[in-house]
Design an enzyme around this catalytic site. Structure first.
Site, PDB file in Angstrom:
ATOM      1  N   THR A  42       0.900  -1.760  -0.155  1.00 57.38           N
ATOM      2  CA  THR A  42       0.157  -0.168   0.109  1.00 57.38           C
ATOM      3  C   THR A  42       1.211   1.459   0.205  1.00 57.38           C
ATOM      4  O   THR A  42       2.262   1.339   0.141  1.00 57.38           O
ATOM      5  CB  THR A  42      -1.300  -0.127   1.124  1.00 57.38           C
ATOM      6  N   ASP A  43       0.065   3.131  -0.652  1.00 54.63           N
ATOM      7  CA  ASP A  43       0.752   4.003  -0.253  1.00 54.63           C
ATOM      8  C   ASP A  43       0.639   4.816   0.805  1.00 54.63           C
ATOM      9  O   ASP A  43      -0.440   3.830   1.311  1.00 54.63           O
ATOM     10  CB  ASP A  43       1.004   4.169  -1.554  1.00 54.63           C
ATOM     11  N   MET A  44       0.469   5.918   0.264  1.00 52.55           N
ATOM     12  CA  MET A  44       0.416   6.611   1.487  1.00 52.55           C
ATOM     13  C   MET A  44      -1.373   7.490   1.493  1.00 52.55           C
ATOM     14  O   MET A  44      -2.423   7.647   2.102  1.00 52.55           O
ATOM     15  CB  MET A  44       1.034   7.841   2.123  1.00 52.55           C
TER      16      MET A  44
ATOM     17  N   GLY B  53      -3.463   5.201   0.325  1.00 51.96           N
ATOM     18  CA  GLY B  53      -4.315   3.763   2.314  1.00 51.96           C
ATOM     19  C   GLY B  53      -4.857   3.610   0.710  1.00 51.96           C
ATOM     20  O   GLY B  53      -5.172   2.150   1.231  1.00 51.96           O
TER      21      GLY B  53
END
Lengths: 135, 135, 135, 135
Positions: free
Chosen positions: D15-17, D19
């Site tokens: 995942t990344d920031m 979400g």
């Protein structure tokens, strides 16, 4: 003590030009094993986040004993040896056909979404107590 | 002692849903710093491989002190504190604006392409001796 | 048209056992180049998120023309050929010493934090207009 | 046509920031599905390499239709719609509970270890012929 076992199959993109799995990927595998561990003891990581907790990694360590090749079907043993109070230490052992290729550990602490350290949620403590086996 | 400094800018894809850089990526950054270290002391990793040596990671460790966000411009200090004999220990300190966010280390051993452990190549020893500063 | 150039140095961990950079990593490099592009035209991605927008990838494409090796110092040209209305198409060209090794593109759309599609923020449109060069 | 199905569980580190799963990781998932496809039609990728062939990615494409979250259990359909002659096109469809979240394709060509393009090995052609279903 609690021990669970998880399976990882080494991806092509996880190898490097040395022909083996790249060392940083083991930490991603530890995480897969850790998520699986939480599922198996009955408190999925999603549930932990839904209750307002996060479980960041405070320390990570791995000793790379024997290289691991593309497409190996690895078994990762995830082990908690001491009942967690504030901090949690989780050990990992990576096996290919009963040969130990890597051992490591991670340390964690529960925090809320603002980053404030918290004691473990009671559901987590309960699940650990329920699954605990004296050795 | 030898210290070099390298710059890393945190990529979007290196963050996770917690909003911080994912912990396993620090080990990839350590490697970038290590490659840069070898360049700076005058024996690029490519040269090491061309001479028939490889320098696999035997152990990796990181303590995550403060989280790191997307787009941070990090400075990684790469430090050798003891002259390498057979094994090499490299320390890393990850800074954002003079604040220490992570410290770690890796241990390495030279091997040939068959995996046999070797003493460090003499060029490596020479470069370390030349760059060494007593502290 | 707007063109910017960004530098990428191929990491060891970005190679695979074929000895070349693993194809999925090019998309991470495109992102580095895209973030750098936004910085250079004067509207950093951070600013876009602070204004309540996100810029997810709707489509990504790459053609791998010549392999790329460890430690290559690559130049990525990031190109916008058409003024963005709702969707944005960005082209990428990956060069090693003036040889084209890969070309690709990504398509994006602005959304708010609920995922609702939005027109590009006016600051973005302004910056694109200011930097635009007819060709 | 040949269709196989593979399972992927989304890792936290994928995942990344924003979400969601970071877009470049889908290409690693396509590869997992592709390796599984080759296993299922009876010619594992390892066998292909042992015969002196490699199967690099010449082009990769993905359209991201709906975001994918941590811990989703995804089904990837891997599809060959045209019998491969020199080049091979493979399609991918990523489903979560019967909803299509992403579709994509990769193009490949067989090469030897020197990088010279080759016709597909006869074992590969045979396996494709055996598994082929007219639609």
């Amino acid at each position: 003590m609690i021990i669970t076992e998880s399976e990882i199959r080494v991806r092509y993109g996880e190898t490097d030009m040395m022909g083996f799995a790249y060392h940083a990927n083991y930490f991603a595998w530890f995480e897969v094993a850790r998520i699986d561990f939480l599922d198996k003891i009955g408190i999925p990581y999603q549930t932990i986040e839904e209750k307002g907790y996060r479980l960041p990694v405070l320390e990570a360590n791995a000793r790379f004993i024997k290289p691991v090749l593309f497409d190996y079907q690895l078994t990762i043993k995830t082990i908690i040896r001491e009942k967690p109070r504030v901090k949690i230490k989780i050990d990992y052992e990576v096996y290919n056909h009963d040969k130990l290729h890597c051992s490591g550990y991670t340390r964690h602490g529960f925090i809320n979404f603002d980053g404030t350290p918290l004691r473990p949620p009671s559901e987590f403590i309960d699940r650990v107590d329920t699954c605990w086996k004296e050795v």
